[in-house]
Design a protein around this motif. Structure first.
Motif, PDB file in Angstrom:
ATOM      1  N   ILE A   1      27.868  68.529   8.439  1.00 10.08           N
ATOM      2  CA  ILE A   1      28.188  67.374   7.596  1.00 10.08           C
ATOM      3  C   ILE A   1      29.307  67.730   6.612  1.00 10.08           C
ATOM      4  O   ILE A   1      30.259  66.978   6.424  1.00 10.08           O
ATOM      5  CB  ILE A   1      26.934  66.874   6.832  1.00 10.08           C
ATOM      6  CG1 ILE A   1      25.855  66.425   7.831  1.00 10.08           C
ATOM      7  CG2 ILE A   1      27.293  65.713   5.895  1.00 10.08           C
ATOM      8  CD1 ILE A   1      24.520  66.101   7.197  1.00 10.08           C
ATOM      9  N   LEU A   2      29.201  68.929   5.996  1.00 11.21           N
ATOM     10  CA  LEU A   2      30.221  69.340   5.043  1.00 11.21           C
ATOM     11  C   LEU A   2      31.580  69.503   5.721  1.00 11.21           C
ATOM     12  O   LEU A   2      32.623  69.163   5.167  1.00 11.21           O
ATOM     13  CB  LEU A   2      29.808  70.668   4.364  1.00 11.21           C
ATOM     14  CG  LEU A   2      28.637  70.544   3.384  1.00 11.21           C
ATOM     15  CD1 LEU A   2      28.100  71.918   3.024  1.00 11.21           C
ATOM     16  CD2 LEU A   2      29.061  69.798   2.124  1.00 11.21           C
ATOM     17  N   GLU A   3      31.543  70.008   6.937  1.00 13.52           N
ATOM     18  CA  GLU A   3      32.764  70.182   7.721  1.00 13.52           C
ATOM     19  C   GLU A   3      33.449  68.818   7.914  1.00 13.52           C
ATOM     20  O   GLU A   3      34.644  68.663   7.696  1.00 13.52           O
ATOM     21  CB  GLU A   3      32.374  70.790   9.080  1.00 13.52           C
ATOM     22  CG  GLU A   3      33.523  71.226   9.961  1.00 13.52           C
ATOM     23  CD  GLU A   3      34.133  72.532   9.461  1.00 13.52           C
ATOM     24  OE1 GLU A   3      35.369  72.583   9.417  1.00 13.52           O
ATOM     25  OE2 GLU A   3      33.388  73.466   9.123  1.00 13.52           O
TER      26      GLU A   3
ATOM     27  N   GLY B   1      37.850  64.828   6.110  1.00  3.35           N
ATOM     28  CA  GLY B   1      38.140  63.425   5.832  1.00  3.35           C
ATOM     29  C   GLY B   1      37.456  62.488   6.806  1.00  3.35           C
ATOM     30  O   GLY B   1      37.819  61.319   6.925  1.00  3.35           O
ATOM     31  N   LYS B   2      36.442  63.002   7.535  1.00  4.77           N
ATOM     32  CA  LYS B   2      35.743  62.154   8.513  1.00  4.77           C
ATOM     33  C   LYS B   2      34.340  61.799   8.041  1.00  4.77           C
ATOM     34  O   LYS B   2      33.497  61.379   8.833  1.00  4.77           O
ATOM     35  CB  LYS B   2      35.660  62.884   9.856  1.00  4.77           C
ATOM     36  CG  LYS B   2      37.032  63.124  10.493  1.00  4.77           C
ATOM     37  CD  LYS B   2      36.884  63.943  11.764  1.00  4.77           C
ATOM     38  CE  LYS B   2      38.243  64.377  12.298  1.00  4.77           C
ATOM     39  NZ  LYS B   2      38.117  65.555  13.164  1.00  4.77           N
TER      40      LYS B   2
ATOM     41  N   SER C   1      36.081  58.696   0.685  1.00  3.14           N
ATOM     42  CA  SER C   1      36.669  57.353   0.600  1.00  3.14           C
ATOM     43  C   SER C   1      38.198  57.382   0.598  1.00  3.14           C
ATOM     44  O   SER C   1      38.838  56.573   1.261  1.00  3.14           O
ATOM     45  CB  SER C   1      36.187  56.649  -0.664  1.00  3.14           C
ATOM     46  OG  SER C   1      34.790  56.748  -0.735  1.00  3.14           O
ATOM     47  N   ASP C   2      38.773  58.333  -0.174  1.00  2.00           N
ATOM     48  CA  ASP C   2      40.235  58.340  -0.289  1.00  2.00           C
ATOM     49  C   ASP C   2      40.903  59.288   0.697  1.00  2.00           C
ATOM     50  O   ASP C   2      42.133  59.396   0.706  1.00  2.00           O
ATOM     51  CB  ASP C   2      40.659  58.738  -1.716  1.00  2.00           C
ATOM     52  CG  ASP C   2      39.929  57.928  -2.770  1.00  2.00           C
ATOM     53  OD1 ASP C   2      39.478  56.827  -2.418  1.00  2.00           O
ATOM     54  OD2 ASP C   2      39.790  58.416  -3.894  1.00  2.00           O
ATOM     55  N   LYS C   3      40.093  60.050   1.461  1.00  6.19           N
ATOM     56  CA  LYS C   3      40.638  61.075   2.379  1.00  6.19           C
ATOM     57  C   LYS C   3      41.585  61.997   1.604  1.00  6.19           C
ATOM     58  O   LYS C   3      42.703  62.281   2.015  1.00  6.19           O
ATOM     59  CB  LYS C   3      41.404  60.446   3.556  1.00  6.19           C
ATOM     60  CG  LYS C   3      40.728  59.274   4.210  1.00  6.19           C
ATOM     61  CD  LYS C   3      39.540  59.721   5.025  1.00  6.19           C
ATOM     62  CE  LYS C   3      38.752  58.532   5.555  1.00  6.19           C
ATOM     63  NZ  LYS C   3      37.322  58.827   5.697  1.00  6.19           N
ATOM     64  N   ARG C   4      41.109  62.437   0.440  1.00  6.41           N
ATOM     65  CA  ARG C   4      41.970  63.176  -0.443  1.00  6.41           C
ATOM     66  C   ARG C   4      41.196  64.364  -1.012  1.00  6.41           C
ATOM     67  O   ARG C   4      40.075  64.221  -1.483  1.00  6.41           O
ATOM     68  CB  ARG C   4      42.379  62.230  -1.592  1.00  6.41           C
ATOM     69  CG  ARG C   4      43.527  62.679  -2.419  1.00  6.41           C
ATOM     70  CD  ARG C   4      43.975  61.509  -3.316  1.00  6.41           C
ATOM     71  NE  ARG C   4      45.041  61.978  -4.191  1.00  6.41           N
ATOM     72  CZ  ARG C   4      44.828  62.651  -5.313  1.00  6.41           C
ATOM     73  NH1 ARG C   4      43.607  62.903  -5.722  1.00  6.41           N
ATOM     74  NH2 ARG C   4      45.859  63.069  -6.038  1.00  6.41           N
TER      75      ARG C   4
ATOM     76  N   CYS D   1      41.365  71.640   1.069  1.00  5.57           N
ATOM     77  CA  CYS D   1      40.872  71.327   2.418  1.00  5.57           C
ATOM     78  C   CYS D   1      42.054  71.025   3.342  1.00  5.57           C
ATOM     79  O   CYS D   1      42.801  70.061   3.119  1.00  5.57           O
ATOM     80  CB  CYS D   1      39.913  70.142   2.367  1.00  5.57           C
ATOM     81  SG  CYS D   1      38.401  70.553   1.487  1.00  5.57           S
ATOM     82  N   ARG D   2      42.194  71.820   4.356  1.00  7.88           N
ATOM     83  CA  ARG D   2      43.433  71.823   5.120  1.00  7.88           C
ATOM     84  C   ARG D   2      43.804  70.501   5.781  1.00  7.88           C
ATOM     85  O   ARG D   2      44.970  70.169   5.887  1.00  7.88           O
ATOM     86  CB  ARG D   2      43.332  72.897   6.197  1.00  7.88           C
ATOM     87  CG  ARG D   2      44.269  74.030   5.872  1.00  7.88           C
ATOM     88  CD  ARG D   2      44.405  74.901   7.042  1.00  7.88           C
ATOM     89  NE  ARG D   2      43.779  76.177   6.714  1.00  7.88           N
ATOM     90  CZ  ARG D   2      43.961  77.244   7.452  1.00  7.88           C
ATOM     91  NH1 ARG D   2      44.677  77.190   8.548  1.00  7.88           N
ATOM     92  NH2 ARG D   2      43.398  78.373   7.116  1.00  7.88           N
ATOM     93  N   ASP D   3      42.770  69.782   6.215  1.00  8.87           N
ATOM     94  CA  ASP D   3      43.082  68.528   6.886  1.00  8.87           C
ATOM     95  C   ASP D   3      43.508  67.434   5.914  1.00  8.87           C
ATOM     96  O   ASP D   3      43.958  66.378   6.339  1.00  8.87           O
ATOM     97  CB  ASP D   3      41.868  68.055   7.693  1.00  8.87           C
ATOM     98  CG  ASP D   3      41.574  69.018   8.815  1.00  8.87           C
ATOM     99  OD1 ASP D   3      42.384  69.088   9.747  1.00  8.87           O
ATOM    100  OD2 ASP D   3      40.563  69.746   8.731  1.00  8.87           O
ATOM    101  N   LEU D   4      43.327  67.691   4.629  1.00  9.06           N
ATOM    102  CA  LEU D   4      43.612  66.649   3.646  1.00  9.06           C
ATOM    103  C   LEU D   4      44.747  67.027   2.698  1.00  9.06           C
ATOM    104  O   LEU D   4      44.824  66.523   1.583  1.00  9.06           O
ATOM    105  CB  LEU D   4      42.340  66.332   2.841  1.00  9.06           C
ATOM    106  CG  LEU D   4      41.134  65.869   3.669  1.00  9.06           C
ATOM    107  CD1 LEU D   4      39.941  65.578   2.787  1.00  9.06           C
ATOM    108  CD2 LEU D   4      41.480  64.632   4.498  1.00  9.06           C
TER     109      LEU D   4
END
Lengths: 623, 155
Positions: free
Chosen positions: A489-491, A496-497, A545-548, A554-557
């Protein structure tokens, strides 16, 4: 009895001789941290200098004195002068330092930290008045960095083994009484009163009892036990002798991580010295007390810090915990009553016995007596090993001792993977067992990791859960399967998912694991998640919510950007980029193609440390 | 009697099952890993099944079951190293050496390992090459260290 007296008289003479030596004495901090910082090269330079100039001097390798960020530390004690400490010494600094003392006859002023004299010395500051040391109370660490840990005479001269001598002429119940009145609680993490555990063991009828020193310091980010063993191994061994005498154990083990080779070597040589002095074996110092100690090297499993898992591992089995009761104090190693005490608990004992319960309990709070060592690390100015009275506030430790964070304090993680993340609102919380427990964290063994505004809470929680998930022994379902799901879940959130409902899911799962896991590892594993959700919910929500990622971790964000106005086109980043994402001719601002960027940070660092512009590449929140 | 290295290895041990872990540690210290042959010898000597020995050995992070590379690079991923960017240091090494943690390079020169904590947290991020620990490393330092090593070998 007489031989130890004679040895001590000799030791005191030798120690005093060293303090007032007619030869120069050079002390080099050569603990694991000092060596990592380059102490081995410094020692080489010191010895080469002395040999070349034909200077007769004593060179002593001492343990870690605490401010690791100043390593390598070198102290110079010239005849007639006090010992003076210098920081960040390299081979080049050694030459300048020694030229000053030996050629010019002057006190070297650069790199100077402080002197060790009680009185003033030529306007130089006192070492123990350094901001990192001033507020510390050094009881367990009293010898660390001061004495040569491989020389038993140094320990003896500083009242070593006097605690043991005192015990051997008292009934065990009197020793127990002193420890009880001192208020000493187990320093391994749980904080169980030491005397109570001992009494259960002593009162269990058995022909054999065992004592185990738990030096399986598995908490990532903690190194107090390593430093103590490296810097003052005899303190721990004397504590073992005192504990063994009190509980009636005839055999002791030190269970120590194989990752600590220097500590193991120090213990081995200290144990050999004890045998020579008649402090191990049969009829110790003419009493009826028999005791011997063996070293068991842990093979790398965090769960072996748990008592029953540790015992299984000494027995040669997989290090898996079992249900308790029976507690090890009743049925432990090979089914016999066994006491497992932490390194620091044992190292504290000689001081308590020597100076009395009232002396020790003057430090600390009503329920948490005495001092505690911490490894103060992470994002702050002054990092290292500290010892403070319990009850000192988080603020004092982080700001007064640690000097605060350059980028702004965000949180402190206590208790490692079993503890919690406490934010600014806890700065005035006293560091004691009860207050940390009430905040949802734990004291733990003493890791204090400071996080600044550039550290992501979601990432940190994910890190701890990844750790406990990997270290879960797999015996019980809540821990084995539950931690896996927490990680998943944390992953998801860090990519951002995540969904808002994930937060409730995390909490439900965390509480189920806490309630259902077999041992301490599983029961405390969700703490980092629970505390960070409680105190930093907003940061989770912005990932969801903000994908931020507000901290840009966090690398994907996150994305990397070249500031065109600042880029001088020096091409350093172009050369280091492993994927060819950065392009551009010399002397013109470069281009970064985010579709090819793998966010390895190479360009960012080369720009900051090695390029002409210095800060033309930035990492920013937002994918 | 012909020379038997195994007899040398177990010198000082009594053949008790409780000695299994120290024996495995000594075998690994000498050979660098636990081969099926050594596990077989230990099994016969201690009279415990190979199955049980592998059960114990695989439980602990210390034991390896294949020949490690000549130089072991251990990247510390303790908490302090993590918050100071240890993960990215590991990434650079993975990419440059083209191996995953636990593997060795095709030429057998390097072995990459991730470790839980080297205990030098105040000097994070750290990594160790063989027995030497390097303090205050960075992605950049790792690039430089590998290049220096390559240049030294070419010279």
């Amino acid at each position: 009895m007489k031989t130890l007296e004679m040895q001590r008289a000799h030791a005191v003479q030798a120690w005093n001789g060293l303090q007032n030596s007619a030869r120069p004495v050079i002390y080099v901090g050569a603990g694991s941290c000092g060596l990592a910082a380059g102490a081995a090269e410094v020692i080489e330079a010191v010895e080469a200098y002395l040999a070349k100039k034909r200077i007769g001097a004593d060179v002593l390798k001492v343990g870690c004195i605490g401010p690791c960020y100043l390593e390598p530390l070198v102290d110079v004690q010239m005849p007639g002068n006090p010992r003076i400490s210098y920081s960040n010494v390299t081979a080049e600094v050694v030459r300048e330092l020694f030229d000053s003392f030996f050629e010019k006859g002057e006190v070297f002023r650069r790199h100077l930290v402080g002197h060790f004299s009680e009185n003033g010395f030529k306007g130089a500051p006192k070492f123990f008045e350094h901001p990192m040391l001033q507020r510390q109370v050094r009881i367990v660490l009293r010898n660390c960095g001061i004495i040569d840990p491989e020389n038993v005479n140094h320990y003896l001269a500083r009242d070593g083994y006097k605690g043991l001598e005192k015990c051997l002429w008292m009934p065990w119940s009197d020793v127990l009484e002193i420890v009880k009145n001192s208020g000493l609680r187990g320093r391994g993490g749980a904080g169980f009163p030491t005397w109570r555990k001992w009494l259960v063991c002593r009162e269990t009828k058995s022909d054999t009892r065992y004592l185990i020193c738990n030096a399986d310091e598995g908490d990532p980010g903690a190194f107090m036990n390593r430093s103590l063993i490296e810097g003052d191994p005899h303190a721990v061994l004397e504590g073992m002798l005192i504990a063994a005498y009190t509980i009636g154990a005839s055999k002791g083990f030190v269970y120590i991580r194989a990752e600590y080779p220097l500590a193991i070597q120090r213990l081995k040589s200290a144990i050999a010295q004890l045998r020579e002095l008649g402090l191990l074996g049969r009829g110790i110092l003419g009493s009826e007390f028999d005791f011997d100690i063996s070293i068991k090297e842990g093979a790398g499993a965090f769960v072996c810090g748990e008592e029953t898992a540790l015992i299984a591992s000494i027995e040669g089995k997989r290090g898996m915990p079992r249900t308790r009761p029976p507690f090890p104090a009743v049925a432990g190693l090979w089914g016999k009553p066994t006491i497992i005490n932490n390194v620091e608990t044992l190292g504290t004992l000689p001081n308590i016995i020597r100076n009395g319960a009232a002396w020790y309990s003057q430090y600390g709070t009503e329920t948490s007596k005495g001092t505690k060592t911490f490894s103060l690390v992470g994002k702050l100015r002054r990092t290292g090993l500290i010892e403070v009275p319990l009850g000192m506030t988080v603020r004092s430790v982080v700001y007064d001792i640690g000097g605060g964070s350059v980028k702004g304090f965000k949180a402190v993680q206590t208790g490692g993977p079993s503890g919690g993340c406490l934010g600014e609102e806890f700065l005035d919380t006293p560091i004691d067992y009860e207050a940390l427990g009430a905040a949802g964290s734990i004291m733990g063994s003493g890791g204090l990791i400071v996080l600044d505004r550039n550290t992501c809470i979601v990432d940190t929680a994910k890190y701890f859960l990844n750790f406990t998930q990997a270290e879960s022994c797999g015996k019980c379902v809540p821990c084995r399967v539950g931690t896996r799901h927490l990680v998943n879940i944390l992953e998801r959130i860090s990519q951002g998912k995540g969904e808002v409902s994930d937060l409730a899911r995390l909490e439900r799962l965390a509480l189920a694991i806490k309630g259902g896991a077999l041992c301490g590892l599983g029961q405390t594993a969700p703490n980092p998640v629970l505390t960070s959700l409680k105190y930093f919910r907003g940061e989770f929500l912005s990932h969801i919510s903000d994908k931020r990622c507000p901290a840009a971790v966090c690398r994907d964000l996150v994305h990397y950007r070249i500031i065109k106005d600042k880029c001088t086109g020096c091409q350093r980043c172009v050369k280091i980029c492993p994927t060819g994402a950065i392009t551009g001719p010399r002397s013109e601002p470069h281009n970064l193609d985010m579709s090819m960027c793998i966010k390895c940070r190479s360009c960012y660092e080369i720009c900051r440390f090695d390029a002409i512009a210095g800060d033309a590449i930035v990492i920013e929140p937002g994918a | 009697m012909p020379f038997d290295p195994f007899a040398e290895i177990v010198r000082g041990f009594e053949g008790e099952p409780a000695e299994l872990i120290p024996i495995l540690q000594r075998v690994q210290a000498i050979y660098g890993y636990l081969s099926p042959e050594s596990v077989g010898r230990i099994s016969r000597w201690l009279r415990i099944s190979e199955n049980e020995i592998f059960g114990v050995a695989t439980f602990f992070a210390q034991f390896r079951f294949s020949q490690p590379g000549e130089h072991v690079i251990k990247v510390c991923l303790g908490t302090a190293c993590h918050v100071k960017g240890g993960e990215q240091i590991l990434d650079v090494l993975k990419r440059r050496l083209d191996i995953q943690p636990g593997e060795s390079t095709a030429d057998g020169r390097y072995q990459l390992e991730r470790v839980a904590c080297l205990g030098c947290c105040a000097l994070a991020p750290v990594l160790a090459i063989d027995e030497k620990v390097y303090a205050d490393t960075s992605v950049l330092r790792v690039h430089q260290m590998l290049e220096e090593r390559e240049n030294r070998e070419d010279a």
